[in-house]
Structures are given as C-alpha cells and as structure tokens.
Design a protein around this motif. Sequence first.
Motif, mmCIF file in Angstrom:
data_model
loop_
_atom_site.group_PDB
_atom_site.id
_atom_site.type_symbol
_atom_site.label_atom_id
_atom_site.label_comp_id
_atom_site.label_asym_id
_atom_site.label_seq_id
_atom_site.Cartn_x
_atom_site.Cartn_y
_atom_site.Cartn_z
ATOM 1 N N GLY A 54 36.692 -59.269 -37.103
ATOM 2 C CA GLY A 54 37.044 -60.286 -38.093
ATOM 3 C C GLY A 54 38.546 -60.404 -38.266
ATOM 4 O O GLY A 54 39.081 -61.520 -38.385
ATOM 5 N N ILE A 55 39.219 -59.270 -38.257
ATOM 6 C CA ILE A 55 40.682 -59.284 -38.358
ATOM 7 C C ILE A 55 41.272 -60.009 -37.149
ATOM 8 O O ILE A 55 42.186 -60.822 -37.278
ATOM 9 C CB ILE A 55 41.243 -57.847 -38.484
ATOM 10 N N GLU A 66 47.861 -54.086 -34.943
ATOM 11 C CA GLU A 66 48.575 -53.350 -35.983
ATOM 12 C C GLU A 66 47.622 -52.585 -36.890
ATOM 13 O O GLU A 66 47.905 -51.461 -37.294
ATOM 14 C CB GLU A 66 49.447 -54.305 -36.799
ATOM 15 N N THR A 67 46.482 -53.187 -37.195
ATOM 16 C CA THR A 67 45.485 -52.514 -38.025
ATOM 17 C C THR A 67 44.920 -51.295 -37.302
ATOM 18 O O THR A 67 44.800 -50.212 -37.891
ATOM 19 C CB THR A 67 44.335 -53.489 -38.384
ATOM 20 N N ILE A 68 44.606 -51.455 -36.039
ATOM 21 C CA ILE A 68 44.072 -50.338 -35.258
ATOM 22 C C ILE A 68 45.089 -49.212 -35.172
ATOM 23 O O ILE A 68 44.750 -48.040 -35.367
ATOM 24 C CB ILE A 68 43.640 -50.820 -33.851
ATOM 25 N N SER A 73 46.090 -43.746 -36.532
ATOM 26 C CA SER A 73 47.374 -43.070 -36.321
ATOM 27 C C SER A 73 47.184 -41.641 -35.825
ATOM 28 O O SER A 73 47.945 -41.177 -34.979
ATOM 29 C CB SER A 73 48.216 -43.088 -37.595
ATOM 30 N N ASP A 74 46.153 -40.952 -36.299
ATOM 31 C CA ASP A 74 45.916 -39.585 -35.844
ATOM 32 C C ASP A 74 45.551 -39.536 -34.357
ATOM 33 O O ASP A 74 45.948 -38.632 -33.646
ATOM 34 C CB ASP A 74 44.845 -38.897 -36.688
ATOM 35 N N VAL A 75 44.831 -40.523 -33.880
ATOM 36 C CA VAL A 75 44.473 -40.591 -32.468
ATOM 37 C C VAL A 75 45.726 -40.807 -31.622
ATOM 38 O O VAL A 75 45.924 -40.141 -30.614
ATOM 39 C CB VAL A 75 43.452 -41.725 -32.200
ATOM 40 N N PHE A 76 46.586 -41.703 -32.055
ATOM 41 C CA PHE A 76 47.799 -41.977 -31.298
ATOM 42 C C PHE A 76 48.786 -40.811 -31.373
ATOM 43 O O PHE A 76 49.476 -40.533 -30.400
ATOM 44 C CB PHE A 76 48.445 -43.286 -31.769
#
Length: 81
Positions: A54-55, A66-68, A73-76
Amino acid sequence: MKKKKALECEANLARISEAIGVGFVIRLGEGEKKQRAYEQPRVLAETFEAVIGGIYFDGGYRAARETIIRLFSDVFQAERN
C-alpha cells in the motif's frame, strides 16, 4: 542474498508488524477474532506485506524503500557487521 531472506522471513515480518501495532488495526471476522488471528505470525506477516504494498502504490518506490530501510534497520545493520 542473506538480506533478501531476512526481509522475506515470516518471523521478521511478524515481529515488525507486532512492533508497529498492525495487529490492532486488522479487520477480522468474529471467528478470526475468537481465534486471535491478529496474534498469529502468518497473519501479521501477510498483513505487513500488504501494508508495504500500500505504501508503494500510494507513495511510490522511494516511500516504500525508505519505510523498509527504517523498519528493518536491524537487518541492514547486521549485514554491515
């Protein structure tokens, strides 16, 4: 490839979905409410994927990306270490 798997992982999707409160806004039928579907990882993960979709449709690629990045952030961070 590790990053892609982490982004697709049901447990990660459900964890983030839970953290941002998606379960509280899912529209469910009476039977699903009784079964507490809003707490099931599969339901949370699939709903979260729909939210990201939807985003994307509403705000475009950049907004979804940007939302992902923000929510995962912990994954990246783990990829960088």
